[in-house]
Design an enzyme around this catalytic site. Structure first.
Site, PDB file in Angstrom:
ATOM      1  N   LYS A   1       0.853  -1.202   0.000  1.00  0.00           N
ATOM      2  CA  LYS A   1       0.000   0.000   0.000  1.00  0.00           C
ATOM      3  C   LYS A   1       0.882   1.242   0.000  1.00  0.00           C
ATOM      4  CE  LYS A   1       0.814   1.287   4.521  1.00  0.00           C
ATOM      5  NZ  LYS A   1       1.633   2.417   4.913  1.00  0.00           N
TER       6      LYS A   1
ATOM      7  N   PRO B   1       9.707  -3.691  -0.282  1.00  0.00           N
ATOM      8  CA  PRO B   1      10.835  -3.307   0.582  1.00  0.00           C
ATOM      9  C   PRO B   1      10.453  -3.350   2.063  1.00  0.00           C
ATOM     10  CG  PRO B   1      10.561  -1.750  -1.212  1.00  0.00           C
ATOM     11  CD  PRO B   1       9.389  -2.672  -1.279  1.00  0.00           C
TER      12      PRO B   1
ATOM     13  N   GLY C   1      10.537  -2.187   5.917  1.00  0.00           N
ATOM     14  CA  GLY C   1      10.724  -0.913   6.624  1.00  0.00           C
ATOM     15  C   GLY C   1      10.600   0.269   5.687  1.00  0.00           C
TER      16      GLY C   1
ATOM     17  N   GLY D   1       7.518   1.648   4.667  1.00  0.00           N
ATOM     18  CA  GLY D   1       6.235   2.355   4.747  1.00  0.00           C
ATOM     19  C   GLY D   1       5.224   1.855   3.738  1.00  0.00           C
ATOM     20  N   LEU D   2       5.472   0.668   3.198  1.00  0.00           N
ATOM     21  CA  LEU D   2       4.575   0.118   2.169  1.00  0.00           C
ATOM     22  C   LEU D   2       3.703  -1.013   2.712  1.00  0.00           C
ATOM     23  CD1 LEU D   2       7.104   0.096  -0.826  1.00  0.00           C
ATOM     24  CD2 LEU D   2       5.292   1.758  -0.384  1.00  0.00           C
ATOM     25  N   GLY D   3       3.787  -1.261   4.002  1.00  0.00           N
ATOM     26  CA  GLY D   3       2.857  -2.186   4.661  1.00  0.00           C
ATOM     27  C   GLY D   3       3.105  -3.664   4.393  1.00  0.00           C
ATOM     28  N   GLY D   4       4.312  -4.023   3.984  1.00  0.00           N
ATOM     29  CA  GLY D   4       4.591  -5.413   3.612  1.00  0.00           C
ATOM     30  C   GLY D   4       4.249  -6.427   4.696  1.00  0.00           C
ATOM     31  N   GLY D   5       4.715  -6.188   5.918  1.00  0.00           N
ATOM     32  CA  GLY D   5       4.472  -7.139   7.013  1.00  0.00           C
ATOM     33  C   GLY D   5       2.985  -7.231   7.336  1.00  0.00           C
ATOM     34  N   SER D   6       2.309  -6.083   7.365  1.00  0.00           N
ATOM     35  CA  SER D   6       0.870  -6.067   7.659  1.00  0.00           C
ATOM     36  C   SER D   6       0.095  -6.787   6.565  1.00  0.00           C
ATOM     37  CB  SER D   6       0.361  -4.626   7.742  1.00  0.00           C
ATOM     38  OG  SER D   6       1.087  -3.907   8.704  1.00  0.00           O
TER      39      SER D   6
ATOM     40  N   ASP E   1      -2.258  -1.418  10.590  1.00  0.00           N
ATOM     41  CA  ASP E   1      -2.481  -1.427   9.134  1.00  0.00           C
ATOM     42  C   ASP E   1      -3.079  -2.736   8.632  1.00  0.00           C
ATOM     43  OD1 ASP E   1      -1.421   1.077   8.965  1.00  0.00           O
ATOM     44  OD2 ASP E   1       0.460   0.474   8.009  1.00  0.00           O
TER      45      ASP E   1
HETATM   46  O1  C5P Z   1       0.387  -1.242  14.792  1.00  0.00           O
HETATM   47  P1  C5P Z   1       1.803  -1.306  14.332  1.00  0.00           P
HETATM   48  O2  C5P Z   1       2.600  -2.334  15.083  1.00  0.00           O
HETATM   49  O3  C5P Z   1       1.938  -1.458  12.849  1.00  0.00           O
HETATM   50  O4  C5P Z   1       2.434   0.115  14.667  1.00  0.00           O
HETATM   51  C1  C5P Z   1       3.813   0.308  14.783  1.00  0.00           C
HETATM   52  C2  C5P Z   1       4.094   1.464  15.730  1.00  0.00           C
HETATM   53  O5  C5P Z   1       3.687   2.691  15.130  1.00  0.00           O
HETATM   54  C3  C5P Z   1       3.320   1.397  17.017  1.00  0.00           C
HETATM   55  O6  C5P Z   1       4.031   0.671  17.987  1.00  0.00           O
HETATM   56  C4  C5P Z   1       3.193   2.857  17.421  1.00  0.00           C
HETATM   57  O7  C5P Z   1       4.373   3.267  18.045  1.00  0.00           O
HETATM   58  C5  C5P Z   1       3.126   3.571  16.076  1.00  0.00           C
HETATM   59  N1  C5P Z   1       1.740   3.920  15.674  1.00  0.00           N
HETATM   60  C6  C5P Z   1       1.100   4.958  16.339  1.00  0.00           C
HETATM   61  N2  C5P Z   1      -0.179   5.293  15.978  1.00  0.00           N
HETATM   62  C7  C5P Z   1      -0.813   4.637  14.973  1.00  0.00           C
HETATM   63  C8  C5P Z   1      -0.178   3.582  14.286  1.00  0.00           C
HETATM   64  C9  C5P Z   1       1.119   3.254  14.668  1.00  0.00           C
HETATM   65  O8  C5P Z   1       1.656   5.576  17.260  1.00  0.00           O
HETATM   66  N3  C5P Z   1      -2.061   4.999  14.646  1.00  0.00           N
END
Ligand code: C5P
Length: 314
Positions: free
Chosen positions: A18, A100, A102, A104-109, A142
């Site tokens: 994404k 890629p 880390g 910001g493209l949401g790969g793991g999610s 995500d």
């Molecule tokens: O939910 P996820 O593990 O993908 O989020 C990674 C980190 O990003 C969270 O631990 C949090 O520090 C930050 N985050 C946030 N607010 C959001 C989404 C993510 O602070 N709405």
């Protein structure tokens, strides 16, 4: 004697990336997360997951940045679903990584949501998107979006997802600086400067369509960008140059995705996108092309892959 894993066909499913077309940070929440308004968009760049029967939950991935153990988000998704559905079988998930890490493209999610969708079908659980939603939310902010895909509004932590009637269509050029940025670290930097506010209207104006045509995209911004560039100051110069190439070749929107480090340009036409990609490559950047993937295209891609299980290799 150990029990043999049941024999089933293997299943190969796509796991799409994404971008965030826009992202507004409204304030801090009591749960430590941030209150967001974001516009998600799935794109054609994707990993592939190959699921095979196994006694335990196992992840395989040759990418050095991806954990190949039970901390992997896809493994956590399989374990959570197995617990929830009270199953005792496992699954081997082989991840062919193209998104890629880390970036910001949401790969793991996306890998986690793809695992939930695939196993729901494979194990015959019949939970569907609505039934999988609470599990997805627990896995990450995500993850719920990737149960739906397309163009969608994300509210709350980004995990309250509203697919939009108006789906954005276009060609993307992704410039990949090749270094991960920690999402948690970027959000932590936001805290020091955040003035809580509920009245930023750009995403709502976009969603409610009082802005016509593709020029509407120009109002969107990613409010994580300056914090991301403070977190990764070495990217500042690169990002300025990348942005310059994308804008010069006519990008309707040029923005960091999520907390970075990927930077993208969205174009109306393939020719302009091609020119921007060539210019970026000429300047030594790693630049990929992709298309937007609408809600319907995402659903079709899923039904195609879930409807055609392949026979397991011997
Ligand atoms: O939910 P996820 O593990 O993908 O989020 C990674 C980190 O990003 C969270 O631990 C949090 O520090 C930050 N985050 C946030 N607010 C959001 C989404 C993510 O602070 N709405």
């Amino acid at each position: 004697m150990s029990r043999a894993a049941p024999r089933r066909p293997s299943l190969r499913v796509p796991s799409y990336a994404k971008v965030n077309l826009g992202l507004e940070v409204l304030g801090q929440r009591q749960d430590g997360y941030h209150e967001l308004r974001t516009l998600f968009q799935t794109i054609s760049l994707h990993d592939d997951l190959e699921l095979r029967p196994a006694r335990e939950v196992v992840v395989r991935c040759s990418h050095p940045g991806v954990p190949a153990d039970q901390t992997n988000l896809a493994a956590r998704a399989a374990l959570a679903l197995r617990r929830y559905a009270r199953r005792d079988e496992g699954v081997e998930i082989a991840i062919e990584k193209r998104i890629p890490v880390g970036g910001g493209l949401g790969g793991g999610s996306s890998n986690a949501a793809a695992t939930l969708l695939a196993l729901d079908r494979w194990w015959g659980l019949g939970l569907g998107r609505a039934g999988l939603l609470p599990l997805a939310r627990n896995l990450g902010a995500d993850v719920p979006f990737f149960l739906f895909g397309g163009t969608a509004l994300g509210l709350a932590r980004g995990d309250e997802v509203y697919p939009l009637r108006r789906q954005v269509k276009g060609h993307l050029v992704l410039a990949l600086p090749g270094r991960p940025v920690s999402t948690a670290a970027v959000f932590a930097r936001i805290d020091t400067r955040l003035t809580p506010r509920e009245n930023s209207h750009n995403i709502f104006r976009f969603v409610s369509s009082d802005l016509g045509g593709s020029s509407a995209l120009r109002v969107l911004v990613n409010e994580l960008e300056s914090a991301a560039l403070e977190e990764a100051p070495d990217l500042k110069h690169q990002v300025r140059r990348i942005r310059g190439f994308l804008v010069r070749d006519g990008a309707l929107l040029a923005s960091l995705s999520g907390s970075g480090s990927s930077y993208f340009g969205l174009f109306d036409d393939a020719q302009s996108a091609g020119r921007a990609q060539a210019a970026l490559r000429g300047a030594g950047f790693h630049a990929l092309r992709a298309r937007t993937l609408s809600l319907d295209q995402y659903a079709r891609a899923w039904s195609r892959s879930l409807g055609m299980p392949r026979t397991a290799a011997k």
